[in-house]
Design an enzyme around this catalytic site. Structure first.
Site, mmCIF file in Angstrom:
data_model
loop_
_atom_site.group_PDB
_atom_site.id
_atom_site.type_symbol
_atom_site.label_atom_id
_atom_site.label_comp_id
_atom_site.label_asym_id
_atom_site.label_seq_id
_atom_site.Cartn_x
_atom_site.Cartn_y
_atom_site.Cartn_z
ATOM 1 N N THR A 139 0.816 -1.221 0.000
ATOM 2 C CA THR A 139 0.000 0.000 0.000
ATOM 3 C C THR A 139 0.847 1.267 0.000
ATOM 4 O O THR A 139 0.572 2.197 -0.750
ATOM 5 C CB THR A 139 -0.919 0.025 1.247
ATOM 6 O OG1 THR A 139 -1.749 -1.134 1.219
ATOM 7 C CG2 THR A 139 -1.808 1.279 1.257
ATOM 8 N N ASP B 272 9.870 -7.797 4.085
ATOM 9 C CA ASP B 272 9.421 -6.865 5.138
ATOM 10 C C ASP B 272 9.115 -7.623 6.433
ATOM 11 O O ASP B 272 9.489 -7.207 7.533
ATOM 12 C CB ASP B 272 8.226 -6.008 4.685
ATOM 13 C CG ASP B 272 7.008 -6.812 4.245
ATOM 14 O OD1 ASP B 272 7.088 -8.057 4.121
ATOM 15 O OD2 ASP B 272 5.967 -6.169 4.021
ATOM 16 N N ARG B 273 8.485 -8.777 6.264
ATOM 17 C CA ARG B 273 8.216 -9.640 7.418
ATOM 18 C C ARG B 273 9.503 -10.022 8.122
ATOM 19 O O ARG B 273 9.619 -9.971 9.345
ATOM 20 C CB ARG B 273 7.597 -10.948 6.878
ATOM 21 C CG ARG B 273 6.162 -11.143 7.161
ATOM 22 C CD ARG B 273 5.744 -12.419 6.481
ATOM 23 N NE ARG B 273 5.545 -13.489 7.444
ATOM 24 C CZ ARG B 273 5.221 -14.721 7.113
ATOM 25 N NH1 ARG B 273 5.084 -15.053 5.837
ATOM 26 N NH2 ARG B 273 5.023 -15.610 8.042
HETATM 27 N N1 LIG Z 1 -2.226 7.993 5.492
HETATM 28 C C1 LIG Z 1 -2.516 6.709 5.238
HETATM 29 N N2 LIG Z 1 -2.666 6.293 3.961
HETATM 30 C C2 LIG Z 1 -2.937 5.014 3.679
HETATM 31 N N3 LIG Z 1 -3.084 4.047 4.609
HETATM 32 C C3 LIG Z 1 -2.949 4.402 5.889
HETATM 33 C C4 LIG Z 1 -2.651 5.738 6.270
HETATM 34 N N4 LIG Z 1 -2.557 5.775 7.617
HETATM 35 C C5 LIG Z 1 -2.778 4.530 8.066
HETATM 36 N N5 LIG Z 1 -3.042 3.694 7.035
HETATM 37 C C6 LIG Z 1 -3.356 2.274 7.179
HETATM 38 O O1 LIG Z 1 -2.178 1.559 6.909
HETATM 39 C C7 LIG Z 1 -2.486 0.329 6.290
HETATM 40 C C8 LIG Z 1 -1.319 -0.088 5.468
HETATM 41 O O2 LIG Z 1 -0.254 -0.256 6.359
HETATM 42 P P1 LIG Z 1 1.253 -0.244 5.877
HETATM 43 O O3 LIG Z 1 2.038 -0.677 7.053
HETATM 44 O O4 LIG Z 1 1.622 1.038 5.246
HETATM 45 O O5 LIG Z 1 1.152 -1.392 4.759
HETATM 46 P P2 LIG Z 1 2.125 -1.869 3.609
HETATM 47 O O6 LIG Z 1 3.465 -2.077 4.257
HETATM 48 O O7 LIG Z 1 1.478 -3.120 3.159
HETATM 49 O O8 LIG Z 1 2.174 -0.832 2.540
HETATM 50 C C9 LIG Z 1 -3.764 0.586 5.498
HETATM 51 O O9 LIG Z 1 -4.595 -0.548 5.580
HETATM 52 C C10 LIG Z 1 -4.398 1.775 6.208
HETATM 53 O O10 LIG Z 1 -5.513 1.384 6.975
HETATM 54 C C1 LIG Z 2 2.864 -11.086 3.507
HETATM 55 C C2 LIG Z 2 3.113 -9.822 2.702
HETATM 56 C C3 LIG Z 2 2.079 -9.705 1.602
HETATM 57 C C4 LIG Z 2 2.981 -8.607 3.646
HETATM 58 O O1 LIG Z 2 3.141 -7.438 2.868
HETATM 59 P P1 LIG Z 2 2.615 -6.015 3.329
HETATM 60 O O2 LIG Z 2 1.335 -6.179 4.053
HETATM 61 O O3 LIG Z 2 3.683 -5.463 4.255
HETATM 62 O O4 LIG Z 2 2.512 -5.176 2.098
HETATM 63 C C5 LIG Z 2 4.555 -9.796 2.127
HETATM 64 O O5 LIG Z 2 5.475 -9.965 3.153
HETATM 65 C C6 LIG Z 2 4.754 -10.858 1.087
HETATM 66 O O6 LIG Z 2 4.407 -10.676 -0.054
HETATM 67 N N1 LIG Z 2 5.301 -12.034 1.500
HETATM 68 C C7 LIG Z 2 5.512 -13.160 0.638
HETATM 69 C C8 LIG Z 2 4.805 -14.370 1.185
HETATM 70 C C9 LIG Z 2 5.396 -14.893 2.483
HETATM 71 O O7 LIG Z 2 5.901 -14.120 3.323
HETATM 72 O O8 LIG Z 2 5.365 -16.123 2.680
HETATM 73 K K LIG Z 3 4.840 -3.650 5.546
#
Ligand SMILES: Nc1ncnc2c1ncn2[C@@H]1O[C@H](COP(=O)(O)OP(=O)(O)O)[C@@H](O)[C@H]1O
Ligand SMILES: CC(C)(COP(=O)(O)O)[C@@H](O)C(=O)NCCC(=O)O
Ligand SMILES: [K+]
Length: 242
Positions: free
Chosen positions: A9, A102-103
């Site tokens: 995201t 990231d995990r």
């Molecule tokens: N300003 C923002 N814009 C978008 N998402 C946000 C914001 N603040 C909080 N969030 C929340 O963060 C979540 C995504 O978390 P994030 O740790 O950034 O995910 P990813 O690592 O997958 O990109 C979204 O589901 C949303 O609810």
């Molecule tokens: C599980 C995840 C989708 C989490 O991603 P995020 O929510 O941080 O965008 C990402 O770490 C990923 O694509 N992992 C590959 C599958 C696995 O960890 O087994």
């Molecule tokens: K993440």
């Protein structure tokens, strides 16, 4: 240093100085166009003249190539993180060709060989991972609350798009409440179950939705925004405490 976390995201970045202090930080939605977003940030990055860029990306090869092309214009050395299941700080039993970096970095940033830890990442996916004295035992992946809601909207006729809030796990008396409370309960209930099965694991939560989820967990939860950054610093062995 410039540290980048490309999630599904949001793009998160941190600029740090020689002693590892954060001098600039932001999180922006990339709308599946992270290279274009990065392009718009290059002026800001260049002002801080970082001497290295460390990158965590779970966006896949095609987008990573575009990101590399954009970063190449900066003439600053950069490197993507690769999961290492035999890292000196943490061994992992997970398939390391599949484990999201990231995990892995969130775990690397938290790992403490004296502790049992449960790391919960609340991003686009919710991930729950168990670490026993610096040994990653494995984990779970869930669609986050918004993905779960979208799948209900698209897979059913009578549940239509609504913008309720995820603020309770009590039973609902309207469709909107039942949907939001049921979805939140699915994640909160899973975490409570895992915490029940692993009573002596410390619960640590990170990611954009951590505050929404943490308040319903029936044990103390440590919220940590710095896990991935700490993991990047540990991976590249740079300044931050190890
Ligand atoms: N300003 C923002 N814009 C978008 N998402 C946000 C914001 N603040 C909080 N969030 C929340 O963060 C979540 C995504 O978390 P994030 O740790 O950034 O995910 P990813 O690592 O997958 O990109 C979204 O589901 C949303 O609810
Ligand atoms: C599980 C995840 C989708 C989490 O991603 P995020 O929510 O941080 O965008 C990402 O770490 C990923 O694509 N992992 C590959 C599958 C696995 O960890 O087994
Ligand atoms: K993440």
């Amino acid at each position: 240093m410039l540290w980048l976390d490309l999630g599904n995201t949001r793009l998160k970045y941190w600029l740090t100085d020689d002693i590892g202090q954060i001098v600039a930080h932001d999180a922006k939605q990339h709308l599946q166009a992270p290279a274009e977003l990065l392009m718009g940030l290059t002026d800001r990055f260049e002002r801080y003249a970082p001497d290295f860029i460390g990158i965590s990306s779970v966006l896949g090869n095609d987008l990573n190539i575009k990101i590399s092309e954009t970063l190449s214009r900066l003439n600053i050395p950069f490197e993507f993180v690769h999961v290492d299941a035999a890292h000196p700080l943490m061994k992992s039993a997970y398939n390391d060709r599949q484990l999201g970096c990231d995990r892995w970095l969130q775990m690397l940033g938290a790992v403490d060989k004296k502790k049992r830890q449960c790391i919960i990442g609340c991003g686009t996916a919710v991930t729950i991972d168990l670490i026993d004295h610096a040994e990653h035992l494995g984990g779970y992946i869930f669609p986050n609350i918004y993905l779960q809601r979208e799948s209900l909207f698209s897979g059913t006729k009578q549940i239509t798009i609504s913008n309720g809030t995820f603020d309770s796990i009590g039973q609902g008396l309207t469709t909107q409440d039942a949907v939001h409370r049921g979805i939140l309960l699915s994640i909160v209930g899973a975490i409570n179950e895992i915490s029940h099965r692993h009573p002596n694991f410390e619960l640590i939560m990170t990611g954009g939705d951590a505050p929404i989820i943490a308040q319903h967990i029936n044990r103390p939860v440590r919220l940590r925004d710095d896990l991935l950054l700490n993991g990047l610093a540990r991976y590249f062995d740079h300044t931050k405490q190890l």
